[in-house]
Design a protein around this motif. Sequence first.
Motif, PDB file in Angstrom:
ATOM      1  N   TYR A   1      32.538  36.582  39.619  1.00  0.00           N
ATOM      2  CA  TYR A   1      33.152  36.752  38.301  1.00  0.00           C
ATOM      3  C   TYR A   1      34.541  37.350  38.414  1.00  0.00           C
ATOM      4  O   TYR A   1      35.421  37.060  37.619  1.00  0.00           O
ATOM      5  N   PHE A   2      34.742  38.190  39.443  1.00  0.00           N
ATOM      6  CA  PHE A   2      36.050  38.782  39.687  1.00  0.00           C
ATOM      7  C   PHE A   2      36.609  38.266  41.009  1.00  0.00           C
ATOM      8  O   PHE A   2      35.911  37.635  41.802  1.00  0.00           O
ATOM      9  N   LYS A   3      37.883  38.524  41.233  1.00  0.00           N
ATOM     10  CA  LYS A   3      38.580  37.977  42.397  1.00  0.00           C
ATOM     11  C   LYS A   3      37.995  38.511  43.706  1.00  0.00           C
ATOM     12  O   LYS A   3      37.750  39.704  43.851  1.00  0.00           O
ATOM     13  N   ARG A   4      37.811  37.602  44.650  1.00  0.00           N
ATOM     14  CA  ARG A   4      37.415  37.941  46.010  1.00  0.00           C
ATOM     15  C   ARG A   4      38.074  36.933  46.947  1.00  0.00           C
ATOM     16  O   ARG A   4      38.322  35.797  46.568  1.00  0.00           O
ATOM     17  N   GLU A   5      38.298  37.357  48.195  1.00  0.00           N
ATOM     18  CA  GLU A   5      38.805  36.410  49.186  1.00  0.00           C
ATOM     19  C   GLU A   5      37.739  35.383  49.529  1.00  0.00           C
ATOM     20  O   GLU A   5      38.023  34.195  49.663  1.00  0.00           O
ATOM     21  N   ASN A   6      36.520  35.855  49.686  1.00  0.00           N
ATOM     22  CA  ASN A   6      35.411  34.966  50.019  1.00  0.00           C
ATOM     23  C   ASN A   6      34.108  35.673  49.696  1.00  0.00           C
ATOM     24  O   ASN A   6      34.103  36.812  49.209  1.00  0.00           O
ATOM     25  N   LEU A   7      33.004  35.008  50.007  1.00  0.00           N
ATOM     26  CA  LEU A   7      31.694  35.571  49.677  1.00  0.00           C
ATOM     27  C   LEU A   7      31.373  36.814  50.500  1.00  0.00           C
ATOM     28  O   LEU A   7      30.583  37.662  50.065  1.00  0.00           O
ATOM     29  N   LYS A   8      31.992  36.929  51.677  1.00  0.00           N
ATOM     30  CA  LYS A   8      31.683  38.053  52.558  1.00  0.00           C
ATOM     31  C   LYS A   8      32.590  39.251  52.331  1.00  0.00           C
ATOM     32  O   LYS A   8      32.327  40.332  52.870  1.00  0.00           O
ATOM     33  N   SER A   9      33.663  39.071  51.575  1.00  0.00           N
ATOM     34  CA  SER A   9      34.668  40.123  51.467  1.00  0.00           C
ATOM     35  C   SER A   9      34.146  41.316  50.676  1.00  0.00           C
ATOM     36  O   SER A   9      33.307  41.195  49.781  1.00  0.00           O
ATOM     37  N   HIS A  10      34.706  42.487  51.021  1.00  0.00           N
ATOM     38  CA  HIS A  10      34.324  43.717  50.336  1.00  0.00           C
ATOM     39  C   HIS A  10      34.901  43.721  48.922  1.00  0.00           C
ATOM     40  O   HIS A  10      35.992  43.221  48.676  1.00  0.00           O
ATOM     41  N   SER A  11      34.145  44.292  48.010  1.00  0.00           N
ATOM     42  CA  SER A  11      34.626  44.407  46.636  1.00  0.00           C
ATOM     43  C   SER A  11      34.199  45.757  46.082  1.00  0.00           C
ATOM     44  O   SER A  11      33.126  46.274  46.412  1.00  0.00           O
ATOM     45  N   PHE A  12      35.061  46.339  45.239  1.00  0.00           N
ATOM     46  CA  PHE A  12      34.732  47.605  44.596  1.00  0.00           C
ATOM     47  C   PHE A  12      33.759  47.429  43.440  1.00  0.00           C
ATOM     48  O   PHE A  12      33.164  48.402  42.982  1.00  0.00           O
ATOM     49  N   VAL A  13      33.638  46.211  42.951  1.00  0.00           N
ATOM     50  CA  VAL A  13      32.859  46.009  41.737  1.00  0.00           C
ATOM     51  C   VAL A  13      31.379  45.878  42.056  1.00  0.00           C
ATOM     52  O   VAL A  13      30.966  45.661  43.193  1.00  0.00           O
TER      53      VAL A  13
END
Length: 681
Positions: free
Chosen positions: A659-671
């Motif tokens: 739903y929010f921006k990510r580089e890819n499925l494996k990338s770290h996200s704060f959300v």
Amino acid sequence: MKNLKPFLAIAICFIFLGCSEDDNQDSEDIFYINALTSAKEEDLIGAWAITSIEHDGEIIIIEPSVSECGSDFTLITADGKYREYIFKDSFTCGADIHLSQWKLNDGVLTVTDSNGKRQELVITKLSGTSFIFKIKLDVSASLTDQIFNVTAHSYNPPNDKDIYSDSFFIRQDHYKTDKIELVWNSYIGTNKFNRYEIYRSRSYSKSDSQLLASISEVSQTSYIDSNPPVEEELYYFFKIYNDKGLIGESNIHSIRTQDLIIPGVELSEPIPNNTSVTLNWTPSASIYFSHYLITTNGSNSSISLSEGYFEEVAQIQDVNTTSFTDTNPPYVVNPFYQIYAIDIFGNKSEIKQNINDKQVNFTRPGTLDFNKIYFFTYSETKPIIYIYGNREGGNLQLVKYNYETMKVEATASKTPNISTDEEMRLFNSENGNELFFSQHGQLYTFDAENLNFKYAIKLDNYIYEDDFINIKGDIWCVTDHDYVYTLRRNNDILNLLDKQPHFSEHQAFFNYKILKITDNEFLVGHNYEGKSYRYTLDDNGTIINSTSVDIPMYNDILRTFFNPISKEIFNCFRKEIYSTNSYSLKNTLTYPETTYGISEDGNLLYGTSNNPSSLGEDFTKNVLIHDRKNQTTRTIASKGFPHLLFQNYKGQLVSISSYFKRENLKSHSFVNPDFFVEIIE
């Protein structure tokens, strides 16, 4: 009379400050003799300055208290006001002003101060220019009044000094003001106040200014511009007038409208419903209100996030509308909602955690409870995907998910927990429909229907595999960093059939890729090699031929595709297409910017206009479908940011999106977890 001079100040006090008369009336008859009973009230109206005081034949000339400011004087007005002006400093020519009431009766002017004390002035002469009167004063503390004759002349006070224009400023309070408030000092002059004027300009010029306000109330010392134009900077100046005309005019003062703040609103606790969230908040108090902005994100405001982690929900122009129901809530586990007030200049109210930024205990149906997705594969006959990743809380899990019912149908009975870069794979053979997961020289085998762990397939001769495929039936191909192996499966054992070396240079683990071409042919490549090796097998799994081909490959499942119908290899990282008829470069990829999948016949390329390495403003929610044959590209708005696109068993285009921006499925996200599956078309 030499002793009169020390009593002069006392005399002025009685005349101007309303000192009370003594009750001793022994000389009362003499005091009232020669009273000008014909004196008229209209003849008293005006300003009078005392020029001399006479007693017992001695005359004292009255000098101004402050010579730079002119004479002290008394102003008698038709409304019964008796004002005495005593100047006190030469810089401002400010005066102490004492207000009393007056009344005329048979030539006697009675002055009464605010405390009720009275002083009588017996008028003996009154003309347009001269005012002579008697007063009684006890100047020797003898309890005996003496009579003094006072001469005053009509007086035209000089115009006021301009001590006002420099006091004009725009209140900014260290850039913490929410309105344009103009402030100045009150008029304290000795003339009759007329008005203040406030002007506004869109440029640093008075010639094109606009009169905003003409203020006749002397005590008003501020003005709020409640209807300013929308400009980056506004300019103001001030004028002040008395009854004689203009006293002064200020310089131009400016304010940058972006420095204004806008008061925030308070968001009540969001109310979750089955498929929606209702928000309520307090109304905005901003006088420059433009609209409310509602946003949502997957983390609280204490974490610094880029704009890509916030999603606009709605804009509401009516300041009195303080409720909204989000019927299209985000695909986020327990999302946060923010409510801002926006002013006409585009200023946004501050975000404050737990005030206008609150979390709701709500998860939209279809949201995948994964922070990261490391591996996935999908069924070609059912609406099923298999996901391996970090669940909320950090635990690794392998699940089977039905994207039509939006339900997790099974969770692996044994969780793979050894790190690997090899993709998990779904194969259907005489052993059934199975899911395979590489684990340190073993292949964990799961029943694809219920994800029950069956066993770990052991590789013969201690092969430490870097990639694997089931090429046909019970024949498997495996590669490590030195050799390619063919093996025959016997339940949980893979027995060696043949092996051949591949690249002469030893490369890093896990970056090898095996790509099946036919039941008897496959390629082996590596991320750091510019070529691949082509291997041919006989029906028994023996390697009968190996050649080097000019086709680079990448081990990421999203970067290298083979289409058996078009007989092409798509290297999406290098944006190149290779023919498996000639094993040579056939074409280059122009669209999409990032390709995530191909159609069943190889004609349609599925991707987005986004570059995963740059999550800027151009990173948008979209899917591009490029028709290679017709050289046309369609853009379809998506609900999320696509990371995998495939054509399912119904011919539908399916995306695993965030739903929010990510580089890819494996990338770290704060959300919080924000993955979901969407049907694009």
